[in-house]
Design a protein around this motif. Structure first.
Motif, PDB file in Angstrom:
ATOM      1  N   GLU A  82     -18.598  49.523  38.946  1.00  9.41           N
ATOM      2  CA  GLU A  82     -18.603  48.775  40.334  1.00  9.41           C
ATOM      3  C   GLU A  82     -17.869  47.387  40.315  1.00  9.41           C
ATOM      4  OE1 GLU A  82     -23.061  48.398  41.187  1.00  9.41           O
ATOM      5  OE2 GLU A  82     -22.696  49.549  43.074  1.00  9.41           O
ATOM      6  N   HIS A  86     -14.808  46.414  42.726  1.00  8.56           N
ATOM      7  CA  HIS A  86     -14.887  45.009  43.701  1.00  8.56           C
ATOM      8  C   HIS A  86     -13.464  44.307  43.178  1.00  8.56           C
ATOM      9  CE1 HIS A  86     -18.351  46.269  45.616  1.00  8.56           C
ATOM     10  NE2 HIS A  86     -19.056  46.408  44.522  1.00  8.56           N
ATOM     11  N   LEU A 109     -16.302  56.311  41.509  1.00  5.22           N
ATOM     12  CA  LEU A 109     -16.757  55.508  42.760  1.00  5.22           C
ATOM     13  C   LEU A 109     -15.941  55.299  43.861  1.00  5.22           C
ATOM     14  CD1 LEU A 109     -18.299  52.222  40.935  1.00  5.22           C
ATOM     15  CD2 LEU A 109     -19.457  53.939  41.950  1.00  5.22           C
TER      16      LEU A 109
END
Length: 159
Positions: A82, A86, A109
């Motif tokens: 994650e 980002h 993801l």
């Protein structure tokens, strides 16, 4: 995005090291000082070219910005992936395939704007395609297989 179109990505001033720039494709290009030793990647040039071509094709075919991360994801592989997601350009349109070779973790993801077409089922197809090459120690081949299967799963059929 049609072939040849470009998008501008806003990067905060000072966030890249000196001598670095983001190319129109979203990749970071960095210069090095002549006296510094080059850092050689653990992959051959032809493998890197094949991976780059697979990333370009998957991005074009699926209408999402595919990225690959190979490295340590920490003790919580999902949280590590994650954090990587980002940090990529346009994370809301991104699909990240993160692989931690030492722990044998694979995390896929998707950004919020593309998760409707690249959800869990498509991610599972990609991971399933990557496992046999990974088991043979062919990391790049596994990533290319995952990219091909995932982009094909969402590419509209041609007439």
């Amino acid at each position: 995005m049609a072939s040849g179109d470009h998008q501008t990505v806003a990067i905060p001033a000072g966030s890249l090291p000196m001598g670095s720039a983001i190319t129109s494709s979203g990749r970071i290009s960095a210069a090095r000082r002549p006296e510094s030793e080059p850092v050689l990647p653990p992959f051959r040039r032809d493998e890197l070219v094949a991976l780059d071509e697979a990333l370009i094709r998957a991005t074009r075919d699926a209408g999402a910005r595919f990225s690959v991360y190979i490295g340590d994801l920490g003790t919580d592989a999902f949280a590590g992936a994650e954090a990587v997601l980002h940090s990529v350009p346009e994370p809301e349109y991104a699909v990240l395939i993160a692989v931690s070779p030492n722990t044998k973790d694979i995390v896929v993801l998707t950004g919020t704007k593309v998760e409707y077409k690249l959800g869990d089922k498509v991610a599972q197809l990609g991971v399933t395609a990557a496992i046999p090459p990974f088991q043979r120690g062919e990391l790049i081949d596994g990533l290319i297989a995952a990219l091909r299967v995932m982009s094909a799963a969402v590419k509209p059929p041609t007439a």
